[in-house]
Design a protein around this motif. Structure first.
Motif, short mmCIF file in Angstrom:
data_model
loop_
_atom_site.label_atom_id
_atom_site.label_comp_id
_atom_site.label_asym_id
_atom_site.label_seq_id
_atom_site.Cartn_x
_atom_site.Cartn_y
_atom_site.Cartn_z
N ALA A 183 0.50 -1.34 0.33
CA ALA A 183 -0.08 -0.34 -0.18
C ALA A 183 0.75 1.06 -0.22
O ALA A 183 1.80 1.21 0.67
N ARG A 184 0.37 2.58 -0.82
CA ARG A 184 1.19 3.42 -1.22
C ARG A 184 0.60 4.58 0.22
O ARG A 184 1.65 5.82 0.63
N SER A 185 -0.47 4.24 0.75
CA SER A 185 -0.79 4.87 1.08
C SER A 185 -1.26 4.82 2.39
O SER A 185 -2.69 3.96 2.24
N VAL A 186 -1.22 4.70 3.19
CA VAL A 186 -1.45 3.94 4.74
C VAL A 186 -1.86 4.82 5.76
O VAL A 186 -1.28 5.98 6.43
N MET A 196 7.72 4.67 5.40
CA MET A 196 7.52 6.33 4.76
C MET A 196 8.71 5.53 3.67
O MET A 196 8.97 6.33 2.84
N ARG A 197 10.21 5.48 4.10
CA ARG A 197 11.08 5.42 3.40
C ARG A 197 11.49 4.47 2.55
O ARG A 197 12.07 4.76 1.43
N ARG A 198 10.37 3.47 2.85
CA ARG A 198 10.32 2.43 1.42
C ARG A 198 8.98 2.77 0.59
O ARG A 198 8.59 2.30 -0.46
N VAL A 204 -0.68 8.47 7.93
CA VAL A 204 -1.18 9.34 8.40
C VAL A 204 -1.40 8.56 9.78
O VAL A 204 -1.55 6.83 9.42
N ILE A 205 -0.92 9.12 10.93
CA ILE A 205 -1.41 9.40 12.41
C ILE A 205 -2.96 9.23 12.84
O ILE A 205 -2.61 10.44 12.64
N VAL A 206 -3.78 8.06 13.38
CA VAL A 206 -4.30 8.56 14.08
C VAL A 206 -3.81 8.22 15.30
O VAL A 206 -3.92 6.36 16.15
N SER A 207 -3.58 8.34 16.85
CA SER A 207 -3.08 8.67 17.99
C SER A 207 -4.19 9.15 18.87
O SER A 207 -4.24 9.82 18.96
N VAL A 220 -9.01 10.13 3.29
CA VAL A 220 -7.86 10.13 2.54
C VAL A 220 -7.19 9.41 1.44
O VAL A 220 -6.58 9.36 0.87
N GLY A 221 -8.02 8.32 1.53
CA GLY A 221 -8.00 7.45 0.41
C GLY A 221 -6.89 6.69 0.39
O GLY A 221 -5.77 6.43 -0.48
N ALA A 222 -7.03 6.13 1.24
CA ALA A 222 -5.94 5.04 1.84
C ALA A 222 -6.08 4.07 0.95
O ALA A 222 -7.33 2.86 0.85
#
Length: 366
Positions: free
Chosen positions: A10-13, A45-47, A52-55, A166-168
């Protein structure tokens, strides 16, 4: 590809992290554990992935500094703890990612921000712009101003909504459990469920409530996973202690939830899952068949009763004769306009009143 391979690629997580993974009852935020989570996210992210973090953790982080013995139950003290803990939480995330020269942005949302279409779009634009500027968005519920009992569910539901916003391509839920079991493993024998592809895989599964530091629990996580999967987003539920494996290319831990075959549009997902309902339209049996079986627009002829006060463009529930909610949709008339129209065929109505009450494109079955 398999579901695990899809999540790994996945490119967006969106990564949701529970309170128990970040805090302890007597010591507030655990900087070491938070730093290890930041390390795992940084490697993802480096890969090439956008994260986006939900904390969670704001209320829990405020318990120790305020000298509270346990997680507060009343809303005012929860909000006070959140006001103290939110500052500590975002500062700790900022410090951890500063080691990698990354900028952290805090985004506080409430259920109301998703319920209204205008604020829903504003939140989407803000998050999209932060991502384009290479900032890491740390999202949390705005606990200090929530007017209800902070009911997003330990941010699990919030994470699922943000993932669709965000279209993750994937949602990763990290907490103190290593996956889904058919019963509480702390209470005796329980079978691990490694993959959920449909409702049949959940037969016999009993999900419980949360622990002392969180408000969610397995029931909340299961509900969020189903919500995201319904929107076409694969989900991985794993332990925060396994964050490295969960976010690595191996993706070999936890339970995965397969997405529905086709992804809902943002508007239809909002109508079904995020928008507040402003009223209800009661339908006759023929209108129910048209809406459910033929996916037709709702016409005034099939309405038997109008409840609530709403305006054109609001979301309303559609009810069968037995009062079961069968669909939700965006209504084309004000509540004051509809009563004289109900039960009448289109040719019996004035020219300006012949459009559908709820157009098929704005209608989502439940």
């Amino acid at each position: 590809m398999t579901i695990r391979e899809d999540i790994a690629a996945a490119r967006s997580v969106v990564v949701k992290i529970g309170s128990s993974a970040l805090t302890s009852l007597d010591g507030g935020l655990d900087a070491v554990r938070l730093g290890m989570l930041a390390d795992a996210i940084e490697r993802r992210m480096r890969r090439g992935s956008d994260v986006v973090i939900v904390s969670s953790g704001a209320v829990s982080a405020g318990i120790a500094p305020l000298g509270l013995a346990k997680r507060p139950r009343d809303l005012a003290t929860k909000q006070a703890a959140a006001a103290v803990g939110q500052l500590a939480l975002v500062n700790e995330w900022s410090t951890s990612f500063a080691r990698y020269n990354r900028v952290v942005a805090q985004v506080l949302l409430t259920a109301g921000d998703f319920a209204r279409r205008d604020t829903h779009r504003n939140a989407q634009r803000t998050l999209d712009r932060l991502r384009s500027l290479k900032a890491i968005a740390v999202v949390n519920e705005n606990d200090t101003t929530a007017t209800s009992e902070i009911k997003f569910g330990d941010n699990d539901r919030l994470a699922a909504l943000v993932a669709h916003l965000v279209g993750a391509d994937a949602l990763v839920l990290l907490s103190d459990v290593d996956g889904l079991y058919d019963a509480d493993p702390r209470k005796g024998h329980a079978n691990f469920v490694g993959e959920v592809l449909g409702p049949e895989d959940l037969d016999g599964v009993v999900a419980g409530a949360g622990g002392s530091l969180g408000t969610g629990g397995m029931a909340s996580k299961l509900s969020a996973a189903k919500l995201a999967a319904d929107g076409g987003i694969p989900v991985l539920l794993a332990a925060a202690a396994d964050a490295e494996a969960a976010l690595s290319g191996a993706c070999s831990v936890g339970t995965v939830f397969g997405p529905r075959d086709s992804r809902m549009t943002a508007r239809r997902f909002w109508v079904r899952h995020a928008a507040d309902s402003s009223g209800a339209l009661h339908l006759d049996a023929g209108a129910v068949r048209a809406v459910v079986q033929r996916r037709s627009s709702l016409l005034a002829a099939g309405i038997t009763e109008v409840n609530g006060r709403f305006s054109e463009g609001d979301v309303v529930e559609l009810l069968a004769p037995d009062h079961t909610v069968i669909a939700r949709g965006v209504v084309s008339y004000d509540s004051a306009e509809l009563p004289p129209m109900i039960g009448h065929q289109s040719h019996e109505l004035p020219g300006e009143s012949i459009r559908p009450v709820v157009h098929a494109d704005d209608l989502v079955k439940l």
